[in-house]
Design a protein around this motif. Structure first.
Motif, mmCIF file in Angstrom:
data_model
loop_
_atom_site.group_PDB
_atom_site.id
_atom_site.type_symbol
_atom_site.label_atom_id
_atom_site.label_comp_id
_atom_site.label_asym_id
_atom_site.label_seq_id
_atom_site.Cartn_x
_atom_site.Cartn_y
_atom_site.Cartn_z
ATOM 1 N N TYR A 1 -4.997 -0.643 5.450
ATOM 2 C CA TYR A 1 -4.251 0.225 4.559
ATOM 3 C C TYR A 1 -4.791 0.059 3.161
ATOM 4 O O TYR A 1 -4.419 -0.840 2.436
ATOM 5 C CB TYR A 1 -2.757 -0.114 4.616
ATOM 6 N N SER B 1 5.460 7.666 2.756
ATOM 7 C CA SER B 1 4.047 7.916 2.505
ATOM 8 C C SER B 1 3.790 9.423 2.414
ATOM 9 O O SER B 1 4.465 10.208 3.069
ATOM 10 C CB SER B 1 3.250 7.290 3.653
ATOM 11 N N PRO B 2 2.815 9.842 1.619
ATOM 12 C CA PRO B 2 2.530 11.279 1.516
ATOM 13 C C PRO B 2 2.076 11.890 2.831
ATOM 14 O O PRO B 2 2.268 13.067 3.070
ATOM 15 C CB PRO B 2 1.411 11.351 0.469
ATOM 16 N N SER C 1 0.856 -1.182 0.000
ATOM 17 C CA SER C 1 0.000 0.000 0.000
ATOM 18 C C SER C 1 0.891 1.230 0.000
ATOM 19 O O SER C 1 1.857 1.294 0.756
ATOM 20 C CB SER C 1 -0.886 0.007 1.237
ATOM 21 N N HIS C 2 0.573 2.197 -0.838
ATOM 22 C CA HIS C 2 1.415 3.380 -0.897
ATOM 23 C C HIS C 2 1.160 4.352 0.238
ATOM 24 O O HIS C 2 1.784 5.400 0.305
ATOM 25 C CB HIS C 2 1.238 4.082 -2.240
ATOM 26 N N TRP C 3 0.224 4.000 1.134
ATOM 27 C CA TRP C 3 0.010 4.853 2.290
ATOM 28 C C TRP C 3 1.007 4.520 3.394
ATOM 29 O O TRP C 3 0.926 5.053 4.484
ATOM 30 C CB TRP C 3 -1.415 4.696 2.814
ATOM 31 N N GLY C 4 1.918 3.599 3.125
ATOM 32 C CA GLY C 4 2.994 3.388 4.070
ATOM 33 C C GLY C 4 3.064 2.027 4.713
ATOM 34 O O GLY C 4 3.734 1.860 5.706
ATOM 35 N N ASN C 5 2.418 1.025 4.145
ATOM 36 C CA ASN C 5 2.392 -0.265 4.821
ATOM 37 C C ASN C 5 2.471 -1.408 3.828
ATOM 38 O O ASN C 5 1.931 -1.317 2.734
ATOM 39 C CB ASN C 5 1.083 -0.381 5.599
ATOM 40 N N LEU D 1 10.375 -0.351 -0.004
ATOM 41 C CA LEU D 1 9.905 0.271 -1.234
ATOM 42 C C LEU D 1 10.807 1.451 -1.567
ATOM 43 O O LEU D 1 11.111 2.281 -0.706
ATOM 44 C CB LEU D 1 8.459 0.736 -1.028
ATOM 45 N N TYR E 1 8.743 2.007 4.068
ATOM 46 C CA TYR E 1 9.988 2.711 3.738
ATOM 47 C C TYR E 1 11.196 1.797 3.810
ATOM 48 O O TYR E 1 12.256 2.134 3.323
ATOM 49 C CB TYR E 1 10.186 3.944 4.621
ATOM 50 N N GLU F 1 -8.922 6.946 -3.982
ATOM 51 C CA GLU F 1 -9.529 6.295 -2.821
ATOM 52 C C GLU F 1 -10.350 7.244 -1.961
ATOM 53 O O GLU F 1 -11.524 6.983 -1.686
ATOM 54 C CB GLU F 1 -8.448 5.588 -1.998
ATOM 55 N N MET G 1 -3.618 7.845 -6.247
ATOM 56 C CA MET G 1 -3.895 7.616 -4.828
ATOM 57 C C MET G 1 -5.097 8.413 -4.368
ATOM 58 O O MET G 1 -5.747 8.046 -3.395
ATOM 59 C CB MET G 1 -2.689 8.026 -3.980
ATOM 60 N N LEU G 2 -5.380 9.520 -5.062
ATOM 61 C CA LEU G 2 -6.519 10.346 -4.670
ATOM 62 C C LEU G 2 -7.840 9.658 -4.943
ATOM 63 O O LEU G 2 -8.877 10.032 -4.392
ATOM 64 C CB LEU G 2 -6.500 11.653 -5.466
ATOM 65 N N LYS H 1 1.093 9.015 -9.037
ATOM 66 C CA LYS H 1 0.719 9.382 -7.665
ATOM 67 C C LYS H 1 -0.700 9.913 -7.555
ATOM 68 O O LYS H 1 -1.325 9.781 -6.501
ATOM 69 C CB LYS H 1 1.689 10.443 -7.148
ATOM 70 N N TYR I 1 10.949 5.116 -0.275
ATOM 71 C CA TYR I 1 9.637 5.732 -0.464
ATOM 72 C C TYR I 1 9.013 6.045 0.887
ATOM 73 O O TYR I 1 8.976 5.212 1.780
ATOM 74 C CB TYR I 1 8.729 4.763 -1.227
#
Lengths: 596, 115
Positions: B114, B11-12, A226-230, A331, A328, A427, A424-425, A421, B9
């Motif tokens: 997530y 997260s935003p 997930s690109h939200w950090g997990n 990825l 992080y 969602e 991602m919006l 990127k 990377y």
């Protein structure tokens, strides 16, 4: 497993190679590690070039009986600086010879007369056969290993020794070629001199091995990015005990009371997870399995897993283990390009053997140009689509399978992909859209009129209600005015500023007049609607005029006090009566307002 | 595409901030939602019912008047149901759904889903 940093990249390229190399194995030290349920054979070979030409590659061979069980093979060369260099191995065939052959490219060609030290490591799974194949709970587990006394090589061997490490001191029988010496837990064969190439001599060792004979018959490893950090990892594991089958009943009492009952059974094992693993869960179809311990160490997270029941020969269990990793650490990105570097398979228990592995890598929605770099060949199936929370067109899933893996296969795979990127919006906008549709439905709903006949009474009620609301607000404002007037009078009593008092009184008069006019206007409208509330409003107006008189009188009293026309005590008395009367009037107005 | 050329990377939105963002966005979103729901229900029977209940429980009348005052400002009595500030309602619902939408997203992320 020590050795070189870079290991095997095995791809199938079939080519015939001639063996007029003139290479000779001068000295071979072979170690057969049979102390676990795997057979790990390491050969340290001192190679010499007795031919006339330079040699660029080396051929390694495996016996035909052992070859199907090969899980891992790796070779390294001891360089001059004492560094081991990994060699790339390619599978080949040789005319007229059975078995598996691997060709290794040497880092630098070997000159005639030069020597080279090569280290070859091989791991075989399922070669230790339990014999007897069925045992009772009280018995020990005995296994048979059938191998080769000599090194199976395409080159002649001048001198070799073989050392076998066993799991225990108890050996039922072993083949005695060349008068081997047996010490505590090992058997030494050799040295054997001048062995021709492709020579085989059957070695059979029957010994006691009570180490855990666990095999993972199948594992499905799902990695969701997930690109939200997990990154969420979940493994579904089917575990079997592949030792001697349990014969007869299982007595829990004996198992718990006697320390050597069911000595070859597996009670628990340790899984080592990556260092930053969080939210670890261990469950199966029934639910959460609470018999586990988690220990967070500096460089790893250890989970001691104890299945719901001990595993005896032939028994199996199924469980799911999962955890979260921060993105992080795994990825990487540069602009729109992303790279995920993760282990293809992770540690499940020491000396693990996986019969069948399926890896599913779920990338975020909208990932394109997916490219996979694997450390060893795997077979990729068709890409799938996975639908989960807030998905519209599905997330791409990479599916890969492989058979017969061991601990040496715990290596990183790199997946490159492109991802915009802005996607991602999508969602949050989906949720916003859903809420907006809800609100829109409400807006339309209240505008719908399904009444069969027009109801004039309801209309009138609504109009009256709105008018009364306004009356309420205005009356309240007026009452506020009186309070404000009180404050002005108090200030005047302290400051004796007649100017301020007069201006305050003037504003009171002006605002009071406007408010009263407004209320009278509303009252007439109420009467027009034919409501009885108009009378109540009239009453309020009357009470209010009385209240205003009282306020003016208290104001005058204050003036007289300041001017000294009236004594302080008398003033206090009159003030009290006045305020008492005011309170009474205010409460009556309040009651009337309540009734509205 | 070399791995060495890429940076790690992140997260935003910093995951440590998820709880705070959730609470703030949801609070604002719910305020706007409540404000929105006042309008279509104003002066309907439901409105009277609520008022009767509130008054019977002797809510401080000034407070009640204050709230009503702020919400039903400048309400034109002559307007009919159908000209009732459609644009105002649409605008409020848009703002409300924006805040609620993002609030729900961060709620999901905070809880561990997530997406």
């Amino acid at each position: 497993i020590g050795g070189a940093a870079i290991f095997v990249l095995v791809s199938c390229v079939f080519c015939a190679s001639a063996l007029a190399d003139g290479l000779v194995n001068e000295d071979v030290k072979r170690t057969l590690d049979l102390s676990s349920h795997l057979a790990k054979i390491t050969a340290e070979i001192q190679l010499a070039n007795h031919g006339a030409a330079r040699v660029n590659s080396l051929t390694l061979a495996l016996e035909a009986e052992l070859a199907p069980h090969l899980a891992f093979i790796g070779a390294s060369v001891k360089g001059e600086e004492e560094e081991d260099e990994g060699l790339e191995l390619k599978e080949t065939t040789l005319h007229g010879q059975s078995g598996k052959f691997f060709e290794a490219q040497l880092p630098s060609s070997l000159a005639p007369g030069a020597k080279l030290r090569v280290k070859v490591e091989t791991v075989f799974s399922h070669v230790l056969k339990p014999f007897p194949s069925h045992i009772t709970q009280a018995e020990q587990q005995l296994v048979v290993f059938q191998g080769n006394h000599y090194l199976y090589s395409p080159y002649p061997t001048r001198s070799q020794t073989t050392r076998v490490r066993l799991a225990s001191k108890t050996v039922e029988s072993y083949t005695k070629l060349g008068n081997p010496t047996k010490s505590e837990e090992s058997i030494e064969y050799g040295p054997f001199k001048d062995v021709p190439p492709f020579s085989q001599d059957d070695m059979k060792i029957h010994y006691e091995n009570n180490t855990p004979f666990l095999t993972i018959s199948s594992i499905t490893r799902t990695i969701e990015v997930s690109h939200w950090g997990n990154i969420a990892v979940e493994e579904t594991i089917d575990l079997r005990h592949t030792g001697a089958y349990l014969k007869g009943p299982f007595s829990r009492y004996d198992y718990q009371r006697q320390s050597d009952s069911g000595i070859s059974s597996v009670k628990s094992f340790k899984t080592i997870l990556p260092a930053s693993a969080q939210d670890v869960y261990y469950r199966d179809e029934i639910g959460n399995i609470s018999t586990s311990h988690l220990q967070v160490l500096d460089d790893s997270v250890e989970v001691e897993i104890r299945p719901r029941f001990p595993l005896f020969g032939g028994w199996k269990t199924h469980y799911i283990i999962g955890y979260n990793l921060p993105s992080y650490e795994y990825l990487y990105n540069l602009g729109d390009q992303y790279a995920l570097k993760m282990r293809l398979v992770d540690h499940i228990y020491d000396d693990q053997v996986i019969d069948q592995l399926t890896v599913k890598l779920i990338l975020p929605e909208g990932a394109r140009n997916i490219h996979v770099d694997t450390p060893y060949p795997i077979s990729r199936s068709q890409d799938e689509l996975h639908y989960t929370y807030l998905d519209t067109f599905g997330r791409p899933v990479l599916v890969a399978t492989k058979n017969n893996l061991v601990e040496q296969h715990i290596q990183d795979v790199v997946v490159h992909y492109n991802f915009n990127k802005i996607l991602m919006l999508q969602e949050p906008l989906l949720v916003v859209g859903a809420f907006y549709i809800l609100f829109f439905t409400v807006i339309i709903y209240v505008r719908l009129d399904f009444s069969i006949t027009k109801d004039p009474a309801a209309e009138v009620r609504m109009k009256v209600a709105s008018i009364t609301e306004q009356v309420l607000t205005l009356v309240n404002k007026r009452l506020g005015l009186y309070r404000h007037m009180d404050e002005v009078v108090n200030r005047y009593k302290q400051s004796r500023d007649t100017g301020a008092l007069n201006s305050g009184r003037k504003t009171l008069e002006a605002e009071h007049r406007t408010l009263t006019n407004d209320i009278t206007a509303l009252q007439t409208r109420l009467k027009a609607e034919g409501s009885d509330l108009a009378e109540k409003v009239g009453e309020i107006q009357k009470l209010d005029s009385q209240l205003k008189d009282l306020v003016c009188r208290s104001c005058q009293e204050a003036e007289r006090l300041v001017a000294g026309k009236v004594k302080k005590d008398a003033y206090i008395e009159s003030d009290k009566t006045l305020s008492g009367k005011r309170q009474e009037l205010v409460s009556r107005i309040d009651n009337l307002l309540d009734a509205l | 595409m070399e791995l060495e050329a890429m940076t790690r990377y992140t997260s935003p939105v910093n995951p440590a901030v998820f709880p705070h963002l959730t609470v703030v966005l949801l609070a604002i979103g719910m305020f706007f939602t409540a404000w929105f729901f006042v309008y279509p229900l104003l002066f309907t029977d439901l409105h009277f019912l609520i008022r009767k209940v509130l008054v019977n429980f002797s809510l401080k009348r000034c407070l009640y008047i204050c709230i009503l005052d702020s919400l039903s400002l400048r309400y034109e009595v002559t307007s009919t149901k159908y000209t009732r500030d459609l644009y105002k309602e649409l605008l409020i619902s848009l703002v409300a759904s924006l805040f609620m939408g993002f609030g729900v997203l961060f709620l999901l992320l905070w809880v561990g889903i997530y997406v």
